[in-house]
Design an enzyme around this catalytic site. Sequence first.
Site, PDB file in Angstrom:
ATOM      1  N   SER A  98       0.829  -1.194   0.000  1.00 11.93           N
ATOM      2  CA  SER A  98       0.000   0.000   0.000  1.00 11.93           C
ATOM      3  C   SER A  98       0.874   1.258   0.000  1.00 11.93           C
ATOM      4  O   SER A  98       1.688   1.451  -0.897  1.00 11.93           O
ATOM      5  CB  SER A  98      -0.960  -0.070   1.196  1.00 11.93           C
ATOM      6  OG  SER A  98      -1.927   0.935   1.153  1.00 11.93           O
ATOM      7  N   HIS A 123      -2.366  -1.198  -4.275  1.00 15.58           N
ATOM      8  CA  HIS A 123      -3.823  -1.239  -4.418  1.00 15.58           C
ATOM      9  C   HIS A 123      -4.360   0.185  -4.351  1.00 15.58           C
ATOM     10  O   HIS A 123      -3.613   1.134  -4.131  1.00 15.58           O
ATOM     11  CB  HIS A 123      -4.478  -2.154  -3.380  1.00 15.58           C
ATOM     12  CG  HIS A 123      -4.310  -1.714  -1.953  1.00 15.58           C
ATOM     13  ND1 HIS A 123      -4.736  -2.458  -0.890  1.00 15.58           N
ATOM     14  CD2 HIS A 123      -3.767  -0.596  -1.396  1.00 15.58           C
ATOM     15  CE1 HIS A 123      -4.464  -1.833   0.244  1.00 15.58           C
ATOM     16  NE2 HIS A 123      -3.873  -0.697  -0.037  1.00 15.58           N
TER      17      HIS A 123
END
Length: 195
Positions: A98, A123
């Site tokens: 992330s 993501h």
Amino acid sequence: MNYIPYVIEKTGRGERSYDIYSRLLKDRIIMLSGEINDGVASSIVSQMLFLEAEDPEKDIYLYINSPGGVITSGMSIYDTMNYVKPDICTICIGQAASMGAFLLSCGTKGKRFSLPNSRIMIHQPLGGAQGQATDIEIQAKEILRLKSILNGILASNTGQPLEKIAKDTDRDFFMSAQESKEYGLIDNVLEKSFK
């Protein structure tokens, strides 16, 4: 409870005890471990500013082992990485997921690395909203704005088309160190220390 080791350094004037992070900072090494939040970001930003003041010509080494965290906290680190004069070498140890993966990709081009068994995951931003419908609409617009910014920066850092970044970040997209090199998130996989 975190245990912080201490090291003893011998000098001509005797011995000096350091916590390990202070000792690493002397070698221009910053450790980004765990979830990225405002406290962690303030510590990382402060260390980068200190190292720039110490010597603006020497590289700063940012080691990352993080599952990600708060977008605004991560963006304060990203902005400081660009603000300071020294090159920022990023090295993934363990995982960069992330916001951790985003920051890994934001190191100085040619100086972004990973150890061979690390995993990297990108993501789209996570968020949640509650309250009145108009409040939820405001939050939804903001997270879409942040998604657009993050995807644009990732596209620039990796050389991937924006459409591919948008597709790949739609869900969790895991990569090995070698795969992240091929993707453009890092420049090389390290087997041995380069310092």
